[in-house]
Design an enzyme around this catalytic site. Structure first.
Site, short mmCIF file in Angstrom:
data_model
loop_
_atom_site.label_atom_id
_atom_site.label_comp_id
_atom_site.label_asym_id
_atom_site.label_seq_id
_atom_site.Cartn_x
_atom_site.Cartn_y
_atom_site.Cartn_z
N LEU A 144 -11.96 9.87 8.08
CA LEU A 144 -12.37 8.87 9.06
C LEU A 144 -12.67 7.59 8.28
CD1 LEU A 144 -14.87 10.90 11.32
CD2 LEU A 144 -12.47 10.36 11.80
N ASP A 145 -12.36 6.45 8.86
CA ASP A 145 -12.65 5.18 8.20
C ASP A 145 -14.14 5.06 7.92
OD1 ASP A 145 -9.98 4.56 8.50
OD2 ASP A 145 -10.30 3.34 10.30
N LYS A 146 -14.48 4.25 6.96
CA LYS A 146 -15.88 4.03 6.59
C LYS A 146 -16.72 3.65 7.81
CE LYS A 146 -18.88 1.13 3.72
NZ LYS A 146 -18.93 0.04 2.71
N THR A 148 -16.25 4.26 10.92
CA THR A 148 -16.10 5.17 12.05
C THR A 148 -16.98 6.40 11.86
OG1 THR A 148 -13.80 4.47 12.34
CG2 THR A 148 -14.44 6.54 13.38
#
Length: 334
Positions: A144-146, A148
């Site tokens: 998951l993106d930072k 998110t």
């Protein structure tokens, strides 16, 4: 250990003409794993005659293939006593509710405070996590993106890891996100089919405006409209880097808080300045898959974080949206 990026170039010989690009690279770089080569391609570090192409591209005679191999990071990751919200765990898998602003694994500019460091402390360094991803990514099946938050699946054994990777690859994993968008999305539901590739002008960004991008599909439906904002549920059928963020920003509706893709740094509704969110309003609310050992379908929910609940209610008040409507839209994600 390398401290500077390594630049390599290969000319396609007659014996390799017609070979898939990823297989050509595997033949030229036998010391690198296929996963590592795929990662270099995903990061835009492989170019054919200056162009970034798909792994399935067939190389032609005398084409020049350039590869950039970034500096080697320190071996392994030190465990850190960082609290984790464990939604589920057994001997084979775990599901973690990742907070926003935590990086999943070490990378450029993020060597401490990662999810991996927390996992190593929580599950131990011996036989507690899968080793398929190597010493910097133990247990990590997907990311998951930072900015998110939400449900992240972790493999605790190599056998479980390999089966989960197959499920993600074959698009058999259910991935449901919720997001607050700027603007008014047209319609009540839809599908975004836009290929995604690295942005050649800004390597920290992805783009849906290059023909040679990788296939990407996002299905969505509106949960609530709040003035100039739209609260949506998104079903991610593929798992490209920044996919939801790129797809909606391409429609002119960037995710709230996502300044990389066009969201303003300060949110205003008329004369009202909303409190700073300090993250993206994007959350992985549900993940469902076949358990790699039992063969049974399992699903896990990660409740919308308090800061996102509060922010949506703030937007509702600022836009004059009925509180009952906001509560109804939030109900399923609490």
């Amino acid at each position: 250990m390398k401290t500077v990026a390594e630049q390599l170039e290969f000319s396609v010989a007659a014996e390799h003409a017609g070979m898939r690009l990823d297989r050509f690279l595997a033949a030229q770089l036998p010391d690198l794993s296929r996963t590592r080569i795929q990662g270099l391609m995903d990061e835009g570090r492989v170019r054919v005659n200056g162009a970034t192409l798909k792994p399935s591209y067939r190389v032609e005679l005398d084409e020049m293939v350039a590869v950039e191999i970034p500096p080697t990071l320190p071996p392994g990751v030190e465990p850190e006593a960082i609290p984790l919200d464990v939604l589920y765990e057994d001997e084979d898998i775990a599901v973690i509710n990742k907070p926003a602003n935590m990086v999943v694994h070490p990378g450029a500019g993020a060597d401490a405070g990662t999810m991996v460091a927390a996992l190593l402390h929580r599950f131990g360094t011996v036989d507690g996590l899968s080793t398929v991803g190597g010493p910097l990514r133990p247990g990590i099946v997907h990311r998951l993106d930072k900015g998110t938050s939400g449900a992240l699946v972790i493999a605790r054994t190599d056998a479980a890891h390999k089966k989960l990777v197959e499920e993600f690859r074959d698009r058999e994993v259910e991935k449901i996100y919720v997001a607050l968008l700027h603007g008014k999305v047209k319609g009540e539901a839809g599908r975004i089919d836009m290929p995604i590739a690295r942005d050649l002008r800004n390597r920290s960004r992805m783009t849906a405006r290059r023909r040679e991008g990788r296939e990407a599909r996002t299905d969505w439906r509106v949960r609530l409209r709040l003035g100039g904002f739209t609260f949506v549920e998104a079903n991610l059928h593929t798992g490209r880097t920044h996919q939801i963020r790129v797809h909606f920003s391409t429609l002119g509706c960037p995710v709230v808080g996502d300044t990389l893709y066009g969201a303003p740094r300060e949110e205003r509704v008329g004369a009202v300045v909303l409190p700073a969110l300090e993250r993206n309003f994007l959350h992985a609310a549900r993940v469902g898959f076949v358990h790699p050992t039992t063969g049974k379908h399992v699903a896990f929910r990660a409740a919308l974080p308090p800061e996102l609940q509060t922010y949506l209610r703030d937007v509702g008040r600022a836009t004059g949206t009925a509180s009952a409507a906001v509560d109804a839209a939030l109900k399923e994600f609490l």
